[in-house]
Design a protein around this motif. Sequence first.
Motif: not given
Length: 267
Positions: A5-15
């Motif tokens: 959706x174009x949102x950036x990950x905030x940490x490695x879990x979100x990556x």
Amino acid sequence: MAGTTGMAAQNIDEVVDGLAEIVREATDTGDRVGYFAALYRQVTVEIRKAIHAGQFEDGPRMDRFDTLFGNRYFAAYDAWRRDRSGPRCWRETFGLLDDSDTVIVQHLVLGVNAHINLDLAVAAAGTSPGADIHALQHDYLLVNDILAGVVLVLEDSVGAVSPLLSLLDKVGGRTDEEILDFSVVQSRQEAWYNTVLLAGQTEAQREVTIERLDVRAAVLARLIARPGLLVRPALELIRHTESGDVAAVIAHLDGAMERGSAGRGTG
């Protein structure tokens, strides 16, 4: 979710979650973008394990590093899906996803090339700019060992869905593992040089350097996509014998590390 959706990950879990979402979507639609995404997800999971195990000198810094690195991939992926834009090397890579003549290992190496020969130095320099960059070197080099382990397992996984991949052993003097491994060794060494360079540059200088890295990686992408005449007959044979079931190949690649761990546990 990051990557879709174009949102950036905030940490490695979100990556990890963003990569898993790309893999799921690619499996559902039979999109070859899932090949590299499956490889990248497994590398990221292994780095996360190493962070949690305290293997890095600075775990929180590695989390930030991996997050910046992942967001560069997500940004390139989103730009391509939105309007076929983004860095040159990623446009070359994504532009071949619908090309059924490109074999599985080429798709993997194209992704590795763009992510390591462009994105890695940018993300590393952004993590520890200026003189702080030298403190990152130990942990940066430790990632090489993690990547080498993933590549070793993945080589077996690719061989299972591309049974004549070993033909590349016979042409050009390069083994299939070396083809997958080329950016883990040589290109990561060069990326560290570019990391140190970028970390010490002004914003204007960085723009010029990043442009140069992108152009070079795009040239390499074209060479990977269309190799010399010596290799082409082998690629033709590989293409006709490897699995054409994109979803099944993605699933197979995405489970490589789990199968490898199970095998070590019972061996």
